[in-house]
Design a protein around this motif. Sequence first.
Motif, PDB file in Angstrom:
ATOM      1  N   MET A   1       1.143  -0.974  -0.319  1.00  0.00           N
ATOM      2  CA  MET A   1       0.204   0.231   0.527  1.00  0.00           C
ATOM      3  C   MET A   1       0.754   0.965   0.002  1.00  0.00           C
ATOM      4  SD  MET A   1      -2.869   0.958   3.204  1.00  0.00           S
ATOM      5  CE  MET A   1      -3.959  -0.017   2.307  1.00  0.00           C
ATOM      6  N   ALA A   5      -3.044   5.556  -0.849  1.00  0.00           N
ATOM      7  CA  ALA A   5      -3.639   4.295  -0.757  1.00  0.00           C
ATOM      8  C   ALA A   5      -4.418   4.605   0.738  1.00  0.00           C
ATOM      9  CB  ALA A   5      -3.238   3.572  -1.064  1.00  0.00           C
ATOM     10  N   ALA A   6      -3.019   4.831   1.825  1.00  0.00           N
ATOM     11  CA  ALA A   6      -3.540   5.067   2.957  1.00  0.00           C
ATOM     12  C   ALA A   6      -4.110   6.293   2.558  1.00  0.00           C
ATOM     13  CB  ALA A   6      -1.481   5.413   3.901  1.00  0.00           C
ATOM     14  N   THR A   9      -7.691   5.500   3.676  1.00  0.00           N
ATOM     15  CA  THR A   9      -8.727   4.720   3.763  1.00  0.00           C
ATOM     16  C   THR A   9      -9.791   5.934   5.175  1.00  0.00           C
ATOM     17  OG1 THR A   9      -6.585   4.461   5.426  1.00  0.00           O
ATOM     18  CG2 THR A   9      -6.445   2.795   3.389  1.00  0.00           C
ATOM     19  N   ASP A  12     -12.466   7.061   3.473  1.00  0.00           N
ATOM     20  CA  ASP A  12     -13.370   5.948   3.789  1.00  0.00           C
ATOM     21  C   ASP A  12     -14.177   5.670   5.429  1.00  0.00           C
ATOM     22  OD1 ASP A  12     -13.166   5.532   1.594  1.00  0.00           O
ATOM     23  OD2 ASP A  12     -12.097   3.775   1.660  1.00  0.00           O
ATOM     24  N   SER A  13     -13.080   5.647   6.409  1.00  0.00           N
ATOM     25  CA  SER A  13     -13.409   5.765   7.430  1.00  0.00           C
ATOM     26  C   SER A  13     -14.322   6.683   7.867  1.00  0.00           C
ATOM     27  CB  SER A  13     -11.959   5.223   8.442  1.00  0.00           C
ATOM     28  OG  SER A  13     -13.061   5.165  10.153  1.00  0.00           O
ATOM     29  N   ARG A  46     -14.489   4.655  15.749  1.00  0.00           N
ATOM     30  CA  ARG A  46     -13.664   5.539  14.458  1.00  0.00           C
ATOM     31  C   ARG A  46     -12.998   6.103  14.693  1.00  0.00           C
ATOM     32  NH1 ARG A  46     -14.947   2.553   9.395  1.00  0.00           N
ATOM     33  NH2 ARG A  46     -16.897   1.910   9.919  1.00  0.00           N
ATOM     34  N   GLU A  49      -9.583   3.291  15.224  1.00  0.00           N
ATOM     35  CA  GLU A  49      -9.025   3.456  14.079  1.00  0.00           C
ATOM     36  C   GLU A  49      -8.663   4.192  13.445  1.00  0.00           C
ATOM     37  OE1 GLU A  49     -11.812   0.883  10.554  1.00  0.00           O
ATOM     38  OE2 GLU A  49     -12.059   2.925  10.708  1.00  0.00           O
ATOM     39  N   MET A  53      -4.710   2.954  12.132  1.00  0.00           N
ATOM     40  CA  MET A  53      -3.573   3.027  11.754  1.00  0.00           C
ATOM     41  C   MET A  53      -2.950   4.163  11.241  1.00  0.00           C
ATOM     42  SD  MET A  53      -7.199   2.785   8.013  1.00  0.00           S
ATOM     43  CE  MET A  53      -8.046   4.267   9.207  1.00  0.00           C
ATOM     44  N   TYR A  57       0.941   3.263   9.806  1.00  0.00           N
ATOM     45  CA  TYR A  57       1.292   3.398   8.456  1.00  0.00           C
ATOM     46  C   TYR A  57       2.908   4.804   8.948  1.00  0.00           C
ATOM     47  CZ  TYR A  57      -3.197   2.960   6.149  1.00  0.00           C
ATOM     48  OH  TYR A  57      -4.490   2.116   5.902  1.00  0.00           O
TER      49      TYR A  57
END
Length: 98
Positions: A1, A5-6, A9, A12-13, A46, A49, A53, A57
């Motif tokens: 990744m 792309a990271a 995310t 998206d969250s 969230r 999360e 992440m 990362y």
Amino acid sequence: MDATAAMATFKDSVEAFGDAAHDELARSGDGYKAARSNMARLYRDRKAEIEKMLKAYSRRPWATEEHLAVRQVADHALSTLEAIYRDMRQALDTLHKD
């Protein structure tokens, strides 16, 4: 990744939280306290999360500029998440005013 792309995310969250909070607001007729509690749980989950992440990362072998960009996007995602949560709570309170 890769870093791009990271960063996606995080978006998206935040989007998933917004959808879930909106759903919770829509079915808040079942009870104010339950809806408020569920919304708070969704927010905490969230937020944790995104923080998890970001930590994961930070160990990626990316250039410094990419790490800084990922950090900036994560900070923005957390701010956006908080703003959505605040607005949804306010909407919930408005719906359930006596």
